[in-house]
Write a protein that holds these residues in place. Sequence first.
Motif, PDB file in Angstrom:
ATOM      1  N   VAL A  56       7.372 -19.285 -27.643  1.00 13.28           N
ATOM      2  CA  VAL A  56       7.898 -17.809 -27.836  1.00 13.28           C
ATOM      3  C   VAL A  56       8.889 -17.445 -26.751  1.00 13.28           C
ATOM      4  N   ILE A  57       8.736 -17.609 -25.620  1.00 13.93           N
ATOM      5  CA  ILE A  57       9.888 -17.265 -24.666  1.00 13.93           C
ATOM      6  C   ILE A  57      11.052 -17.820 -24.936  1.00 13.93           C
ATOM      7  N   MET A  58      11.241 -19.248 -25.369  1.00 17.18           N
ATOM      8  CA  MET A  58      12.431 -19.930 -25.648  1.00 17.18           C
ATOM      9  C   MET A  58      13.003 -19.432 -27.025  1.00 17.18           C
ATOM     10  N   VAL A  59      12.238 -18.858 -27.928  1.00 19.07           N
ATOM     11  CA  VAL A  59      12.787 -18.344 -29.055  1.00 19.07           C
ATOM     12  C   VAL A  59      13.179 -17.048 -29.135  1.00 19.07           C
ATOM     13  N   SER A  60      12.627 -16.154 -28.241  1.00 18.21           N
ATOM     14  CA  SER A  60      12.730 -14.715 -27.903  1.00 18.21           C
ATOM     15  C   SER A  60      13.715 -14.634 -26.887  1.00 18.21           C
ATOM     16  N   ASP A  61      14.141 -15.444 -25.883  1.00 23.00           N
ATOM     17  CA  ASP A  61      14.839 -15.186 -24.789  1.00 23.00           C
ATOM     18  C   ASP A  61      15.539 -16.576 -24.472  1.00 23.00           C
TER      19      ASP A  61
END
Length: 322
Positions: free
Chosen positions: A278-283
């Motif tokens: 989720v972190i890599m996709v969002s930021d």
Amino acid sequence: MSLSAEPIIYGLIFLGVLVLVEGLYLVAFGKSISLNSKVNRRLDLLSKGGAREQVLEQLRNEMQQHMKSRTIPLYSLLAEKAQKAAIAFTPRQLIMIMGGMAVIAFIGLTIGTETDPAIRAFASIGIGIVSVYMWVNSKAKKRMEMIEEQLPDAVELMVRSLKVGHPFTSAITIVSKEIEDPLATEFGIIADQNAYGRDVGDSLKEMAERLDMQDLRFLAVAVTIQQQSGGNLAEILAGLAQVIRARFRLFRRVKAITAEAQWSGKFLSAFPLMCLGVIMVSDPGYYDEVLDHEYFIPACFFVGIMLTINLFVMRTLTDIKV
């Protein structure tokens, strides 16, 4: 903040590859290969004009071919599962399917994503291998669960056949015709082997070892002892059916009790990875400031090792021997 669609594309391609493998299997061997088929596969092959000896040889080869190919590199991880699932694909065909699925996944990733070619190639190989392994593992698990559930009914059918005067070999044949697959085909092979002169006890022992099922070992031992020492086989099998049913209920109860702990272990191991995704996709630049730190790579390895250990520890805690 814009979200990337690439993780979704990876997931859809993986699911598509799984569906494609199942479709190839059904196209190659027909609906009769499915475990929910109303007519068992042995009778289906016989009804299509196959000679009894040829059908027996074909089914025996399908059930034994995978363990004979354990020396093939990487295939040893798949051989035991494929044997329990009685996959009709040959080992060579399964390896070719892995390669084909990897090529299809690479084409899909090339069309749908803009990642580096080396990453696409590595991901495609992983999708090809993991998808086939998951498919075979799912087939094996479902087949073994169905056999465990069918076995008490099959033994009780033998008991009724023996009580009305049928010999044990005839009782085996009746079971192979009256119940559904997968156990029907297994007992049909035993009936055919007995017709060509092989001892029923030896056939039952071979089936028990091939499927690695304790209840089948009990059945093989009971039949062998009765053949050597005599006695009322119907009474012995009636008691065995009760024991198998009791063990089956106990296994289900243990599985229900340990389900929460098992899923907790899986969730605790998967949650950090989901958060990372989720972190890599969002930021995508979230870790840019620490990527060059000397402890970043060792920390990643440490986290991965701890998550893996967590899976094994939780599995050990919930693996209750009955």
